[in-house]
Scaffold this active site. Structure first.
Site, PDB file in Angstrom:
ATOM      1  CG  HIS A  62      -0.170   0.253   2.501  1.00 55.82           C
ATOM      2  ND1 HIS A  62       0.660  -0.700   3.061  1.00 55.82           N
ATOM      3  CD2 HIS A  62      -0.101   1.333   3.325  1.00 55.82           C
ATOM      4  CE1 HIS A  62       1.189  -0.224   4.166  1.00 55.82           C
ATOM      5  NE2 HIS A  62       0.754   1.003   4.350  1.00 55.82           N
ATOM      6  CG  HIS A  77       0.140   5.762   2.867  1.00 55.99           C
ATOM      7  ND1 HIS A  77      -1.204   5.511   2.876  1.00 55.99           N
ATOM      8  CD2 HIS A  77       0.671   5.031   3.887  1.00 55.99           C
ATOM      9  CE1 HIS A  77      -1.491   4.674   3.872  1.00 55.99           C
ATOM     10  NE2 HIS A  77      -0.372   4.367   4.491  1.00 55.99           N
TER      11      HIS A  77
END
Length: 621
Positions: A62, A77
């Protein structure tokens, strides 16, 4: 050259650019991860916002990080709280250490999956080393296509670093590669300052390449281990290595090759190596808390001595329970750490340790010799219990029906372990522990000055071989058995000697960079961590190594002649309060400790400053 070039941050995904303060997450919106911007994505493809080296790829895919050539550490992110999705919406086709260019496609995120999970889809771009790198950032709040400029960053004017600014992850990758790869690693443990590899073939390790890796101080061999000396950041690098090679290698038991035949001497060496490994990994996590508790004990003694605190007060009783509790419940702490090392059940061994402590309390009312029941503060019985717990648990799992194991396995294992310790092994080990402590005192009292000269004159040799952990359990046993340790007082002197040696180099050198490094190494030694001083500077100059040992030996002689005693598992200048007698406060022992430590510092400093280097060798590299 100083860095004055602006840095373009590209949008990693197509969508609306928003201020970081508007991101629906307090960590990012309060800029705790650094300054940057957010993107509300409308497409799935992800691109690199800058050129550089991939420094980090999250296990759940992620997030990833890039380090640019001029030192910016850029984090991407994808989504908020998406680590909980275990990587399902993400694909990344990059790896740590890979060189990538700005605008390069690196993977994708499934926006719909993230929305279906009830989480924000926002993509965050942040400069995580904002404080060191960033002077100003201008974010363009508008809709952007992927790879279009979203922010213009003005860096601070910084001096180039001596070594590349790479992440712990990159360091871990380089270490793994140069010890012969994952396939050459049998197991990995660490102590306060070292990675301790068990390798299949040490000849495959590239010492020269490993020594050149940033954060690596030196290489050492000892106790059957290939040791990479790191210093105070060892835990961070250890965690990254385990993340890359897998948790199966963390403290993995070393299985003997049954097809090989070993001589008696080889078997003894293997046994010693295994024993030292257990002691190292069991005691190392406790050194800091035991040292801190000992210093705190000295502070309380001083407060009572000068009538600042009353021993009968509730405040004193509460505060005094901190060092008392830490030392009293050592079997509980060691039960947990030893079980982790030996792959026994840490909860069961902690419970066994707690029962042993409790048994020591109630057994004072039983018609038994005290030495057979005093398990509080002991160290070796619980480590023995952890050693036999694993095979015992395997045997019980084969014997007890599976339907009954949940209810009865743990309690039966605890009962058997307690019977073995209290009836058979424990009394023998306790007697041996007391005899060991008595033996140390007998040897010391035979000639304290000579023993101090001998121990402190040669202790650095043990450190270079990684065998100093043989001495640490002996000192801890002294403290657990007698409440004091002359041996640990001598070990404290060696730390000050090494700090004094590198302090002399710091004062003498004309190179500002070297001076900064040697000052840091001396401060570290005065705080009890000597690897930076020893491997970074002292061992690189034979003359300095010899002189620092002479200074340490003379300091040990003074310490022995003054009969300096120590009351906690700590030392050097930072632990000087551990020389305060907890029963009486400041007395001649504390004053003698100050004399011994300052004398060692001065003697070693003078020796190295005047005779440590040749006239044309001011810059100690």
């Amino acid at each position: 050259m100083p860095n004055t070039t602006s840095l373009n941050l590209l949008s990693p995904v197509s969508g609306n650019i928003i201020p970081l303060t508007k991101v629906n997450d307090p960590v990012f919106s309060q800029e705790l991860m650094g300054k940057g911007f957010g993107v509300e994505p409308d497409k799935n493809k992800i691109f690199a916002p800058v050129s550089g080296i991939v420094a980090y790829v999250a296990g759940t895919l992620h997030a990833f990080g890039i380090t640019t050539a001029d030192g910016a550490e850029v984090l991407v992110h994808m989504g908020i709280n998406t680590v909980e999705l275990s990587g399902a919406p993400f694909t990344l086709n990059i790896s740590v250490g890979q060189s990538i260019t700005a605008g390069q496609e690196v993977g994708s995120m499934d926006i719909q999956k993230i929305k279906n999970s009830g989480r924000p889809k926002t993509v965050v771009v942040a400069i995580t080393n904002t404080e060191d790198y960033l002077k100003d950032i201008k974010v363009e709040i508008s809709k952007k296509n992927a790879t279009e400029t979203a922010a213009l960053v003005t860096p601070k004017i910084v001096k180039p670093k001596e070594k590349p600014n790479i992440s712990y992850s990159q360091i871990a990758t380089e270490i793994i590669k140069n010890v012969g790869g994952k396939e050459n690693i049998k197991s990995l443990i660490h102590c306060i300052t070292r990675l301790r590899f068990y390798l299949k073939d040490e000849s495959l390790a590239n010492d020269k390449a490993i020594r050149s890796i940033p954060k690596v101080i030196d290489i050492a061999h000892g106790a059957g281990q290939y040791q990479v000396v790191i210093g105070q950041e060892v835990t961070n690098i250890y965690n990254e290595i385990i993340k890359q090679i897998g948790t199966d290698f963390a403290n993995k038991p070393i299985k003997n090759d049954s097809t090989k035949h070993f001589t008696f001497t080889q078997e003894m060496k293997k046994g010693l190596s295994s024993f030292l490994s257990v002691l190292t990994e069991s005691i190392a996590p406790l050194v800091g808390i035991l040292g801190g508790a000992g210093v705190f004990k000295g502070i309380l003694a001083i407060l009572v001595q000068f009538n600042i605190m009353n021993k009968a007060s509730v405040t004193y009783l509460l505060l005094n329970s901190i060092p008392k509790g830490v030392f009293y419940f050592i079997p509980v702490l060691l039960g947990y750490t030893a079980a982790k090392k030996l792959h026994s059940n840490p909860i069961i061994l902690a419970v066994v340790g707690a029962i042993l402590v409790y048994f020591s309390t109630v057994a004072t009312y039983l018609p038994l010799p005290t030495i057979l029941t005093n398990y509080a503060s002991s160290i070796f019985p619980i480590i023995f219990a952890a050693w036999i717990a694993k095979p015992l648990e395997k045997l019980l799992k084969k014997t007890i029906p599976k339907i009954l194991q949940t209810m009865f396995l743990s309690i039966i294992e605890i009962i058997i372990l307690l019977l073995i310790i209290t009836v058979i092994a424990g009394p023998i080990i306790l007697v041996a522990s007391y005899k060991l402590a008595d033996g140390v005192d007998i040897v010391y009292n035979w000639n304290p000055g000579f023993i101090g000269l001998l121990v402190d004159g040669f202790y650095q040799f043990l450190i270079t071989m990684g065998l100093h952990w043989i001495v640490i359990p002996v000192a801890l046993n002294d403290l657990a058995t007698n409440g004091h340790s002359y041996l640990n007082a001598l070990l404290s002197i060696t730390m000050v000697a090494q700090g004094g040696a590198v302090l002399a180099l710091a004062i003498k050198t004309h190179d500002k960079t070297v001076r900064n490094k040697t000052f840091k190494a001396s401060v570290s030694a005065f705080c009890g961590i000597t690897e930076s001083a020893l491997y970074g500077f002292i061992l690189k100059h034979k003359r300095i190594f010899v002189l620092s040992n002479i200074g340490s030996g003379i300091g040990g002689l003074i310490c022995g002649l003054l009969h300096v005693n120590n009351y906690a598992l700590t030392g050097s200048l930072v632990g000087i309060l551990s020389f305060v007698d907890p029963n009486v406060g400041i007395n001649t022992n504390f004053l003698n400790a100050i004399i011994a430590h300052l004398s060692t510092l001065l003697i070693t400093f003078v020796l190295v400053y005047f005779w440590g280097t040749q006239k044309k060798s001011n810059d100690q590299r």
